[in-house]
Design an enzyme around this catalytic site. Structure first.
Site, PDB file in Angstrom:
ATOM      1  CD  GLU A 134      -3.033   0.902   2.259  1.00 57.55           C
ATOM      2  OE1 GLU A 134      -4.227   1.022   1.975  1.00 57.55           O
ATOM      3  OE2 GLU A 134      -2.630   0.659   3.406  1.00 57.55           O
ATOM      4  N   GLY A 272       1.692  -0.382  11.159  1.00 61.37           N
ATOM      5  CA  GLY A 272       1.189  -1.188  12.256  1.00 61.37           C
ATOM      6  C   GLY A 272       0.750  -2.544  11.730  1.00 61.37           C
ATOM      7  CB  ALA A 273      -1.567  -4.406  10.929  1.00 60.89           C
ATOM      8  CG  MET A 274      -1.398  -4.145   4.103  1.00 62.42           C
ATOM      9  SD  MET A 274      -2.051  -2.471   3.879  1.00 62.42           S
ATOM     10  CE  MET A 274      -3.126  -2.739   2.482  1.00 62.42           C
ATOM     11  CG  ASN A 276      -1.916  -7.838   2.796  1.00 58.45           C
ATOM     12  OD1 ASN A 276      -1.904  -6.835   2.104  1.00 58.45           O
ATOM     13  ND2 ASN A 276      -0.968  -8.096   3.691  1.00 58.45           N
ATOM     14  CG  HIS A 306      -7.676  -0.731  11.954  1.00 60.08           C
ATOM     15  ND1 HIS A 306      -7.857   0.615  12.128  1.00 60.08           N
ATOM     16  CD2 HIS A 306      -7.178  -0.866  10.688  1.00 60.08           C
ATOM     17  CE1 HIS A 306      -7.485   1.260  11.032  1.00 60.08           C
ATOM     18  NE2 HIS A 306      -7.075   0.376  10.141  1.00 60.08           N
ATOM     19  CD  GLU A 307      -4.888  -3.686   9.690  1.00 58.58           C
ATOM     20  OE1 GLU A 307      -5.131  -3.748   8.473  1.00 58.58           O
ATOM     21  OE2 GLU A 307      -4.500  -2.642  10.254  1.00 58.58           O
ATOM     22  CG  HIS A 310      -9.063  -2.399   6.556  1.00 58.98           C
ATOM     23  ND1 HIS A 310      -9.565  -1.290   5.921  1.00 58.98           N
ATOM     24  CD2 HIS A 310      -8.047  -1.950   7.338  1.00 58.98           C
ATOM     25  CE1 HIS A 310      -8.883  -0.224   6.294  1.00 58.98           C
ATOM     26  NE2 HIS A 310      -7.961  -0.595   7.157  1.00 58.98           N
ATOM     27  CD  GLU A 329      -6.668   2.583   6.349  1.00 61.28           C
ATOM     28  OE1 GLU A 329      -6.918   2.240   7.515  1.00 61.28           O
ATOM     29  OE2 GLU A 329      -5.997   1.869   5.577  1.00 61.28           O
TER      30      GLU A 329
END
Length: 859
Positions: A134, A272-274, A276, A306-307, A310, A329
């Site tokens: 990203e 922090g994180a993603m 995918n 949070h992830e 998403h 976000e």
């Protein structure tokens, strides 16, 4: 490189022309093993893209950032790579209605956390790979159309060294030496992912039966480096994961759509994180090597949720372009806190949100680079910088206000309709608002213009008029906006009245009214006739996004009785408001430090306490009068040591005060105490000086010249791990020596030999508040170097250098003038670079105003 910075106009033109039917990606990662050789070390990447063109005969381009391209074939015709590939784009001409592009390239492993990152563990020599894309770095790994609205299914295969495991978005299996992965649902390029190496991998499973009798089973996995396996509390990770999946299934009415759910904790991670899908990546610092407070576990749980949010907001339904980044976000940030409170043991998550996340938003929203939540993103460099406090925390705060405005049930029903209508597609602002208008019955156009399409933060101040009998004749809420962003917004707020009611003097709420604040002055009719308050808290319960101000009587109450507020959220809101007063130069820094010294020891919420420590240190370093800094530091160190000794042995409060004491320790007695705690010749009852705490003690010892290179080398021998190396690098750069500073500067600015994690550690050690004079020569060097650094280095490293090495500790009018001179002389510099310098300039100007306020208070 030409064309590397994709513009919105180019993306819109390409999206109108092309639609993608599918990708086949084949990677050969067997070159990852062995000693690090001359850069770039490369791997083979072969990509087949099948796509349609709305205008046969037209031309377009594919994206690829790679050292070299071996072969390009379009519709069976071989093209000359030297003619069609310019280093970032592959030119495609005379397209047909249906097309097949095959690209065979040598792509580079990364040491910056972008693309395919390669990490060699110093502990055992093992190599670990992972990807991070990203907003636009999947083109560093395979050829593609790198924009969020050209979604497609992906089929992938990977050849890896023997004994390795490879993961991707789909379920994988090893067949004849090749890892083959199930085809994905249509997803954007930036959320495809690979993780490969000898990772420690733990499995679990999740099952859910829905009301219609259907059952969903999700394989769960979690992984980390082998060296971190002894510290990996995967059971807690899986617990929060299952709680989150239950929560989102309860509220979204759309089953998790991506099959498996792996979570990889990877080294040297920039974020922090993603999110995918099927393969979420996190920074490995979320695996705790030593004792941490519950705030750390809460923070990790929040990121996991949070992830997970998403998967619906961002992966299932994706914004068309980065203008609407908030559609994923802001929602993930809000939903992370919403699920944290609703599904896990962290029931006070909204306190952390009010105290920590909003502080990030308030700061970002007062910078010259502030922007509406729905931003104007011209290109990819703009997009990279907009992963900021406005897009995340302000957006989440505004969504919390929207929930108060339309009601939680209407909000969630709108989200459910939004998912079902737009599954696997792309959306804009209007798509979500139309669903919410249907379910709430409210016209959201005015709300959207005020909250999503304007920038800046409003201030709300109570105005109280009392009768002779001590009752409220009128209570009004005054709304103000800064000159630069004069929009007054509609706020749904709760106004709380507090007074002493218990024998122990506790301040408790005895009256509350909800009201719609509109315009510059709103009267709260419901509170007329109520007994006079000692404290009026506008935005009680934290329903809206605003800066809270106080009337004089309330401020006087807080100065004397802040610790007596019994409700932890109300107390956190008051602390946050007082910090904003300090940052705005309306409260002297020494007064804020005094409040922390007086009342922080009574703070029950550990996350709030940690934030107070950070704010107190920032007040001392940036906003205190220079001639009071030494005294302020001595007072903070004395106060921290006192609270450390008073804290319950072995408690998280004790650990937090120990870390803060190390942060502010500066005189010889305090430094020697830290040294004796390290050596074991001094003890604090119940305090376990574990490896992470040892490094926390060593940094101030190094910065003040007590810990030399040999002591730091001995500590690295004790902790010869990747984490230990990062700590040692930071401590080495912290030493008070001109030669040390010159070496650190050269390693970061003049060389690209360090990985992203070691660049970050070196910068953190370099910039020591106690070394202002030692750092003075680097102000001029900074301005001479940053344009070259921005041009030559990756955007992530460029951001780290430009932000981290700005001479903020050279806090003088001279530095402000030098910053202005650079901005004037570089009006044609990259907009993203100018934005970073403008933000640093604003912070410096705020610093000088704060110091002037504190100087006046001390005179």
């Amino acid at each position: 490189m030409p064309g590397e910075n994709l513009t919105r106009d180019e993306a819109q033109e390409r999206a109108a022309l092309l639609s993608v039917d599918g990708y086949e990606v084949s990677l050969d990662l067997r070159s990852a093993l062995g000693d690090i050789e001359a850069e770039p070390r490369t791997f083979r990447s072969v990509t087949t893209i099948r796509f349609r063109c709305a205008e046969p005969g037209a031309a377009s381009f594919a994206d690829l950032l790679a050292p070299s391209v071996t072969a390009v074939s379009l519709n069976g015709k071989d093209l000359d790579p030297g003619e069609v590939f310019d280093g970032s784009r592959i030119r495609l001409e005379d397209l047909r209605a249906d097309n097949e592009l095959v690209v065979d390239a040598q792509c580079a492993y990364s040491r910056t956390g972008e693309g395919m990152h390669r990490f060699v563990d110093p502990e055992d020599g093992e190599v670990y790979l992972y990807t991070q894309y990203e907003p636009a770095d999947s083109r560093r790994v395979f050829a593609n159309f790198e924009q969020p609205d050209l979604k497609a299914p992906f089929r992938c295969e990977v050849r890896a060294p023997e004994g390795w495991t490879v993961w991707s978005n789909g379920v994988g299996e090893l067949v004849d030496g090749v890892w083959r992965f199930a085809e994905t649902k249509p997803i954007s390029t930036y959320i495809t992912a690979f993780v490969a190496g000898p990772y420690h991998y733990v499995t679990d499973s999740y099952a859910r039966t829905f009301e219609d009798g259907t059952t969903l089973e999700i394989p769960l996995g979690a992984m980390c480096r082998k060296g971190l396996a002894p510290h990996f509390d995967s059971d807690d990770v899986f617990l929060v994961t299952k709680q989150g999946l239950d929560f989102f299934h309860d509220h979204f009415d759309f089953p998790y759509p991506f099959g498996k759910y792996d979570q990889a904790f990877v080294p040297e991670y920039n974020l922090g994180a993603m999110e995918n899908p099927g393969l979420v990546t996190f920074r490995e610092e979320f695996i705790f090597r030593g004792k941490v407070t519950q705030a750390s576990y809460e923070g990790r749980a929040n990121v996991i949720l949070h992830e997970m949010a998403h998967m619906w907001f961002g992966d299932l339904v994706t914004m068309e372009w980065w203008d609407d980044l908030w559609l994923k976000e802001s929602f993930a940030d809000f939903m992370g806190a919403f699920a944290l409170v609703g599904a896990t043991r962290f029931e006070n998550g909204w306190i952390t949100f009010a105290n920590r996340r909003k502080a990030w938003a308030y700061r970002a929203d007062q910078l010259p680079s502030t922007h509406p939540i729905t931003a104007d993103i011209r290109d990819l460099q703009d997009a990279k910088l907009n992963f900021d406090g406005i897009t995340y925390a302000k957006g989440a705060s505004v969504l919390k206000q929207l929930v108060a405005y339309v009601g939680q049930d209407a909000f969630l029903e709108g989200a459910r309709r939004y998912f079902k209508r737009n599954a696997y597609g792309n959306t804009r602002l209007g798509d979500l608002l139309s669903a919410l208008e249907e379910t709430s019955g409210r016209d959201l156009a005015t709300w959207s213009r005020a909250w999503l399409q304007t920038a800046g933060v409003n201030s709300l101040t109570p105005q109280v008029i009392l009768s002779a009998e001590g009752r409220i004749t009128e209570l009004a809420v005054l709304q103000e906006a800064p000159e630069s962003h004069p929009e007054l917004r509609p706020h749904r707020v709760a106004v709380g009245l507090y007074r002493r009611e218990d024998a122990d003097g506790s301040l408790v709420r005895y009256a509350r009214a909800e009201v719609d604040v509109v315009g510059p002055r709103t009267v709260v009719e419901e509170l007329v006739g109520v007994d006079a308050p000692e404290l009026v808290l506008v935005n009680d319960d934290d329903l809206t996004y605003c800066k809270i101000r106080f009337d004089e009587n309330s401020l006087a109450t807080l100065r004397e009785r802040l610790g007596d507020i019994t409700d932890p959220l109300a107390r956190a809101l008051c602390w946050s408001a007082l910090w904003n007063l300090t940052r705005d130069a309306l409260m002297p820094a020494r007064d804020f430090v005094g409040l922390v010294l007086r009342f922080a020891g009574r703070e029950s919420d550990i996350g709030v306490l940690q934030m107070l420590h950070a704010w107190a240190h920032s007040a001392l370093v940036h906003y205190a009068a220079p001639d009071w800094r030494a005294e302020g530091g001595r007072l903070l160190a004395q106060g921290a040591l006192k609270e450390l000794r008073l804290a319950e042995p072995g408690s998280q409060h004790q650990l937090t005060w120990a870390r803060f004491f190390a942060t502010v320790a500066s005189d010889q007695a305090d430094l020697h105490l830290l040294l004796h705690l390290l050596e074991g010749t001094a003890k604090v009852d119940g305090l376990d000086v574990d490896q992470e705490l040892r490094w926390a003690f060593l940094e101030p010892l190094a910065a003040h010249g007590v810990a030399d290179e040999s002591l730091l080398a001995a500590e690295l021998a004790r902790d010869d791990t990747a984490s230990g190396k990062r700590h040692q690098v930071r401590c080495l750069a912290a030493r008070p020596s001109a030669a040390v500073k010159a070496q650190a500067w050269a390693q970061v600015v003049e060389s690209d030999a360090l990985s992203n994690a070691l660049v970050e550690a070196t910068i953190a050690g370099f910039t020591q508040p106690s070394q202002r004079e030692l750092l003075a020569p680097y102000a001029a060097k900074y301005f001479a170097a940053i344009e070259r650094v921005w041009a030559e280095r990756s955007i992530q490293i460029g951001m780290d250098v430009v932000k981290g090495l700005f001479p903020s500790l050279r806090d003088s009018q001279e530095t402000l003038d030098a910053t202005d001179a650079w901005l004037t002389a570089h009006e044609d510099a990259a907009p993203a670079l100018r934005r970073l310098v403008l933000e640093a300039r604003d912070d410096l100007a705020r610093t000088l105003r704060g110091q002037a306020c504190d100087t006046a208070a001390g005179s």
